[in-house]
Enzyme design. Structure first.
Site, PDB file in Angstrom:
ATOM      1  N   TYR A  88      40.900  50.426  23.037  1.00 55.06           N
ATOM      2  CA  TYR A  88      40.213  51.268  22.043  1.00 55.06           C
ATOM      3  C   TYR A  88      40.185  50.660  20.644  1.00 55.06           C
ATOM      4  O   TYR A  88      39.630  51.234  19.720  1.00 55.06           O
ATOM      5  CB  TYR A  88      40.804  52.671  22.047  1.00 55.06           C
ATOM      6  CG  TYR A  88      40.293  53.558  23.178  1.00 55.06           C
ATOM      7  CD1 TYR A  88      39.411  53.075  24.148  1.00 55.06           C
ATOM      8  CD2 TYR A  88      40.676  54.882  23.272  1.00 55.06           C
ATOM      9  CE1 TYR A  88      38.941  53.872  25.176  1.00 55.06           C
ATOM     10  CE2 TYR A  88      40.209  55.698  24.291  1.00 55.06           C
ATOM     11  CZ  TYR A  88      39.336  55.182  25.235  1.00 55.06           C
ATOM     12  OH  TYR A  88      38.865  55.997  26.244  1.00 55.06           O
TER      13      TYR A  88
ATOM     14  N   ILE B 175      56.027  50.569  30.056  1.00 51.95           N
ATOM     15  CA  ILE B 175      56.234  52.037  30.004  1.00 51.95           C
ATOM     16  C   ILE B 175      56.509  52.602  31.398  1.00 51.95           C
ATOM     17  O   ILE B 175      57.203  53.615  31.520  1.00 51.95           O
ATOM     18  CB  ILE B 175      55.044  52.721  29.336  1.00 51.95           C
ATOM     19  CG1 ILE B 175      55.413  54.140  28.913  1.00 51.95           C
ATOM     20  CG2 ILE B 175      53.785  52.693  30.227  1.00 51.95           C
ATOM     21  CD1 ILE B 175      54.586  54.705  27.816  1.00 51.95           C
TER      22      ILE B 175
ATOM     23  N   GLY C 204      45.047  48.721  31.282  1.00 47.61           N
ATOM     24  CA  GLY C 204      46.173  48.863  30.359  1.00 47.61           C
ATOM     25  C   GLY C 204      47.253  49.816  30.822  1.00 47.61           C
ATOM     26  O   GLY C 204      47.678  49.802  31.984  1.00 47.61           O
ATOM     27  N   VAL C 205      47.714  50.679  29.910  1.00 46.14           N
ATOM     28  CA  VAL C 205      48.755  51.666  30.233  1.00 46.14           C
ATOM     29  C   VAL C 205      48.297  52.560  31.388  1.00 46.14           C
ATOM     30  O   VAL C 205      49.037  52.817  32.346  1.00 46.14           O
ATOM     31  CB  VAL C 205      49.069  52.532  28.996  1.00 46.14           C
ATOM     32  CG1 VAL C 205      49.909  53.740  29.343  1.00 46.14           C
ATOM     33  CG2 VAL C 205      49.764  51.689  27.923  1.00 46.14           C
ATOM     34  N   ASP C 206      47.055  53.013  31.311  1.00 41.19           N
ATOM     35  CA  ASP C 206      46.485  53.943  32.303  1.00 41.19           C
ATOM     36  C   ASP C 206      46.555  53.326  33.700  1.00 41.19           C
ATOM     37  O   ASP C 206      47.029  53.950  34.658  1.00 41.19           O
ATOM     38  CB  ASP C 206      45.029  54.219  31.910  1.00 41.19           C
ATOM     39  CG  ASP C 206      44.485  55.517  32.469  1.00 41.19           C
ATOM     40  OD1 ASP C 206      43.284  55.768  32.246  1.00 41.19           O
ATOM     41  OD2 ASP C 206      45.234  56.254  33.125  1.00 41.19           O
TER      42      ASP C 206
ATOM     43  N   SER D   7      45.656  53.762  21.613  1.00 37.10           N
ATOM     44  CA  SER D   7      44.394  53.281  21.021  1.00 37.10           C
ATOM     45  C   SER D   7      44.430  51.850  20.509  1.00 37.10           C
ATOM     46  O   SER D   7      43.394  51.363  20.015  1.00 37.10           O
ATOM     47  CB  SER D   7      43.913  54.203  19.884  1.00 37.10           C
ATOM     48  OG  SER D   7      43.348  55.382  20.413  1.00 37.10           O
ATOM     49  N   THR D   8      45.555  51.148  20.616  1.00 38.70           N
ATOM     50  CA  THR D   8      45.624  49.791  20.027  1.00 38.70           C
ATOM     51  C   THR D   8      45.276  48.700  21.035  1.00 38.70           C
ATOM     52  O   THR D   8      45.417  47.513  20.738  1.00 38.70           O
ATOM     53  CB  THR D   8      47.029  49.521  19.462  1.00 38.70           C
ATOM     54  OG1 THR D   8      47.999  49.632  20.513  1.00 38.70           O
ATOM     55  CG2 THR D   8      47.367  50.498  18.356  1.00 38.70           C
ATOM     56  N   GLY D   9      44.838  49.073  22.233  1.00 35.74           N
ATOM     57  CA  GLY D   9      44.396  48.079  23.220  1.00 35.74           C
ATOM     58  C   GLY D   9      42.892  48.114  23.343  1.00 35.74           C
ATOM     59  O   GLY D   9      42.164  47.768  22.396  1.00 35.74           O
TER      60      GLY D   9
ATOM     61  N   ASN E  51      41.659  57.966  29.302  1.00 27.56           N
ATOM     62  CA  ASN E  51      40.290  58.176  28.801  1.00 27.56           C
ATOM     63  C   ASN E  51      39.878  59.590  29.200  1.00 27.56           C
ATOM     64  O   ASN E  51      40.533  60.237  29.996  1.00 27.56           O
ATOM     65  CB  ASN E  51      39.332  57.102  29.359  1.00 27.56           C
ATOM     66  CG  ASN E  51      39.212  57.163  30.859  1.00 27.56           C
ATOM     67  OD1 ASN E  51      38.751  58.157  31.406  1.00 27.56           O
ATOM     68  ND2 ASN E  51      39.645  56.131  31.528  1.00 27.56           N
TER      69      ASN E  51
HETATM   70  N1  APR Z   1      53.465  49.368  28.932  1.00 23.09           N
HETATM   71  C1  APR Z   1      53.443  49.575  27.582  1.00 23.09           C
HETATM   72  N2  APR Z   1      52.401  49.267  26.795  1.00 23.09           N
HETATM   73  C2  APR Z   1      51.308  48.711  27.393  1.00 23.09           C
HETATM   74  C3  APR Z   1      51.242  48.469  28.800  1.00 23.09           C
HETATM   75  C4  APR Z   1      52.387  48.828  29.567  1.00 23.09           C
HETATM   76  N3  APR Z   1      52.425  48.640  30.900  1.00 23.09           N
HETATM   77  N4  APR Z   1      50.012  47.929  29.079  1.00 23.09           N
HETATM   78  C5  APR Z   1      49.351  47.821  27.907  1.00 23.09           C
HETATM   79  N5  APR Z   1      50.110  48.284  26.892  1.00 23.09           N
HETATM   80  C6  APR Z   1      49.801  48.359  25.457  1.00 23.09           C
HETATM   81  C7  APR Z   1      48.626  47.558  24.967  1.00 23.09           C
HETATM   82  O1  APR Z   1      48.993  46.223  24.676  1.00 23.09           O
HETATM   83  C8  APR Z   1      48.258  48.333  23.716  1.00 23.09           C
HETATM   84  O2  APR Z   1      49.090  47.920  22.643  1.00 23.09           O
HETATM   85  O3  APR Z   1      49.477  49.714  25.196  1.00 23.09           O
HETATM   86  C9  APR Z   1      48.622  49.790  24.066  1.00 23.09           C
HETATM   87  C10 APR Z   1      47.420  50.663  24.427  1.00 23.09           C
HETATM   88  O4  APR Z   1      46.483  49.882  25.141  1.00 23.09           O
HETATM   89  P1  APR Z   1      45.532  50.511  26.287  1.00 23.09           P
HETATM   90  O5  APR Z   1      46.330  50.758  27.499  1.00 23.09           O
HETATM   91  O6  APR Z   1      44.347  49.608  26.387  1.00 23.09           O
HETATM   92  O7  APR Z   1      45.100  51.937  25.735  1.00 23.09           O
HETATM   93  P2  APR Z   1      44.023  52.336  24.625  1.00 23.09           P
HETATM   94  O8  APR Z   1      43.814  51.267  23.613  1.00 23.09           O
HETATM   95  O9  APR Z   1      44.435  53.696  24.192  1.00 23.09           O
HETATM   96  O10 APR Z   1      42.657  52.416  25.454  1.00 23.09           O
HETATM   97  C11 APR Z   1      42.510  53.455  26.408  1.00 23.09           C
HETATM   98  O11 APR Z   1      41.933  51.895  28.126  1.00 23.09           O
HETATM   99  O12 APR Z   1      43.009  51.605  30.107  1.00 23.09           O
HETATM  100  C12 APR Z   1      41.942  52.219  29.509  1.00 23.09           C
HETATM  101  O13 APR Z   1      41.565  54.205  30.811  1.00 23.09           O
HETATM  102  C13 APR Z   1      42.021  53.716  29.559  1.00 23.09           C
HETATM  103  O14 APR Z   1      39.774  53.983  28.822  1.00 23.09           O
HETATM  104  C14 APR Z   1      41.126  54.078  28.410  1.00 23.09           C
HETATM  105  C15 APR Z   1      41.436  53.009  27.384  1.00 23.09           C
END
Ligand code: APR
Length: 179
Positions: free
Chosen positions: A127, A17, A38-40, A123-125, A30
């Protein structure tokens, strides 16, 4: 994979992303808005330290809500930070909160004239939201929004890994026949 809706495009791609040159990327944050993994983590690393400094002034974000910042060093002009639900058992309003996270993000984009968006699978990582259920909520929410909001030109889901991409493609094919 693409689906045309009311003059806009809903697109699925596999990738990172942070690479998306769009008006805004949506961050799966969060409630603290102070970064994570992850994305964050990827968005904060790519945007640089000014993003964290800005986020620290926002007073956090409640689950299902969204807040806007500049994109700083990202190719995207802006970041829409939203917080998805932590999945427990599906009996604690998780589906409604996940839909609301997408709706709040899209509404903020409309309010600020951000027409081209890139979204992750919220939320699919970390969370723990089951992927197929989350994909259905994500895509049906965006399809419904695009049907009544022609100001949004592009919603691109950027999926990390082939499983996510394949699942989203299967669900979109059901929601958007002929894609
Ligand atoms: N680009 C696109 N998608 C990504 C990337 C990226 N660089 N990195 C991870 N993902 C995917 C993961 O594989 C998952 O399918 O994004 C989706 C969401 O995963 P997370 O980033 O873990 O987000 P989420 O499940 O919403 O959890 C949020 O994770 O990183 C922490 O601070 C954040 O506490 C919060 C929690």
């Amino acid at each position: 994979m693409q689906c045309a809706i009311n003059g806009g495009v809903l697109e699925l791609v596999q990738g990172n992303i942070v690479d998306q040159a769009v008006d805004a990327v949506v961050n799966a944050a969060n409630p603290s808005l102070l970064g994570g993994g992850g994305v964050d983590g990827a968005i904060h690393r790519a945007a640089g330290p000014q993003l964290l400094a800005k986020c620290a002034t926002l007073g956090g974000c409640r689950t299902g809500e969204a807040k806007l910042t500049p994109g700083y060093r990202l190719p995207a002009r802006a970041v829409i930070h939203t917080v998805g639900p932590v999945y427990k058992d599906g009996q604690h309003g998780e589906a409604e909160l996940l839909a609301r996270a997408y709706q709040s993000s899209l509404a903020l984009a409309s309010q600020h004239g951000l027409a081209r968006l890139a979204l992750p699978s919220i939320s699919t990582g970390v969370y723990g939201y089951p992927l197929a259920e989350a994909a259905h909520i994500a895509l049906s929410t965006v399809v419904s929004y695009l049907q009544t909001h022609p100001e949004i030109a592009l919603v691109r889901f950027v999926l990390w890994g082939s499983d996510s991409f394949a699942t989203y493609c299967r669900v979109l094919a059901e929601l958007c026949p002929g894609t």
